[in-house]
Design an enzyme around this catalytic site. Structure first.
Site, mmCIF file in Angstrom:
data_model
loop_
_atom_site.group_PDB
_atom_site.id
_atom_site.type_symbol
_atom_site.label_atom_id
_atom_site.label_comp_id
_atom_site.label_asym_id
_atom_site.label_seq_id
_atom_site.Cartn_x
_atom_site.Cartn_y
_atom_site.Cartn_z
ATOM 1 N N LYS A 14 0.804 -1.219 0.000
ATOM 2 C CA LYS A 14 0.000 0.000 0.000
ATOM 3 C C LYS A 14 0.838 1.270 0.000
ATOM 4 O O LYS A 14 0.314 2.355 -0.279
ATOM 5 C CB LYS A 14 -0.947 0.001 1.208
ATOM 6 C CG LYS A 14 -1.880 -1.198 1.271
ATOM 7 C CD LYS A 14 -2.737 -1.308 0.014
ATOM 8 C CE LYS A 14 -3.699 -2.493 0.099
ATOM 9 N NZ LYS A 14 -4.523 -2.631 -1.121
ATOM 10 N N LYS A 74 1.314 5.258 -5.115
ATOM 11 C CA LYS A 74 1.891 3.933 -5.330
ATOM 12 C C LYS A 74 2.662 3.908 -6.648
ATOM 13 O O LYS A 74 3.747 3.327 -6.741
ATOM 14 C CB LYS A 74 0.801 2.873 -5.342
ATOM 15 C CG LYS A 74 0.026 2.740 -4.046
ATOM 16 C CD LYS A 74 -1.151 1.796 -4.240
ATOM 17 C CE LYS A 74 -2.157 1.926 -3.105
ATOM 18 N NZ LYS A 74 -3.407 1.219 -3.390
ATOM 19 N N GLU A 165 -6.075 -2.167 -10.564
ATOM 20 C CA GLU A 165 -7.078 -2.015 -11.616
ATOM 21 C C GLU A 165 -7.705 -0.623 -11.576
ATOM 22 O O GLU A 165 -8.432 -0.253 -12.499
ATOM 23 C CB GLU A 165 -8.165 -3.081 -11.466
ATOM 24 C CG GLU A 165 -7.676 -4.490 -11.725
ATOM 25 C CD GLU A 165 -8.785 -5.521 -11.599
ATOM 26 O OE1 GLU A 165 -8.861 -6.402 -12.465
ATOM 27 O OE2 GLU A 165 -9.576 -5.441 -10.638
#
Length: 217
Positions: A14, A74, A165
């Site tokens: 994360k 990220k 995604e």
């Protein structure tokens, strides 16, 4: 580390440590793992875009800026980011290129073996192109096989990873000129090393019990 140990250890990262970079030799191994991934009838309907530079990661990050801001850091803080792409059509030229590469690699003992492979691949590709009319979905399934190989391989190499995604595929396809290449982005993968804010690294892994997910006949 065994594969089972790697599977037990891996988690979806994360937060990456932006100061840590993956060594080139490990990136080379991960690239090769992707290239060697299995696919239905060896169709290999994929392409992989790898970004290591800040400029490259920023270009990919444009697809997360609106609607998916939680993925932007990220992307920007990862050591490397991969865009796993699928072809937008099963072209005859691609099918023929696969066959010629297999022949060059010594896959066919004679002309009949080559003809058999051509017929088998056409059977499945035509099934999805013309009968089931789900060719795009079928090709994206193959991309996810490559994704699985990548995630497990990264864990075995002690590289942290996160599949994403949550991004705007239209924005990314335009930014990278994928449509003109007959490609479309399917899933992103951030690669690097877990940072101090990676809360998921501290949580126990949770999966349904074996007796729930297996049936023995």
């Amino acid at each position: 580390m065994s594969l089972l140990q790697a599977a037990r250890k891996r988690h979806s990262t994360k937060a990456f440590d932006p100061s840590r970079k993956i060594p080139d030799h490990l990136i080379a191994e991960l690239r090769e793992l992707l290239r060697l991934s299995p696919s239905s009838v060896n169709s290999q309907p994929w392409h992989f875009v790898l970004a290591a530079s800040e400029t490259g990661k920023a270009r990919i990050g444009k697809a997360a800026e609106a609607g998916y801001p939680y993925n932007l850091t990220k992307i920007l803080n990862a050591s490397h980011v991969l865009v796993l792409c699928a072809r937008t059509a099963i072209s005859e030229s691609h099918l023929e290129a696969l066959l010629e590469k297999e022949e060059a690699d010594g896959r066919f003992v004679n002309a009949d073996a080559k003809a058999g492979q051509r017929g088998s691949r056409l059977l499945y590709s035509n099934l999805h192109r013309y009968d089931l009319k789900d060719a795009q979905h079928w090709m994206e399934k193959q991309v996810y096989l490559a994704l699985g190989a990548l995630l497990l391989g990264a864990a075995a190499l002690e590289v942290d990873a996160v599949p994403m995604e949550g991004f705007n595929a239209k924005v990314l396809d335009e930014e990278l000129g994928l449509r003109e290449q007959g490609l479309t982005s399917v899933v992103l993968v951030g690669l690097g090393y877990s940072g101090a804010d990676d809360f998921n690294a501290k949580l126990p892994k949770s999966r349904l019990a074996a007796e729930t997910v297996f049936t023995e006949l």
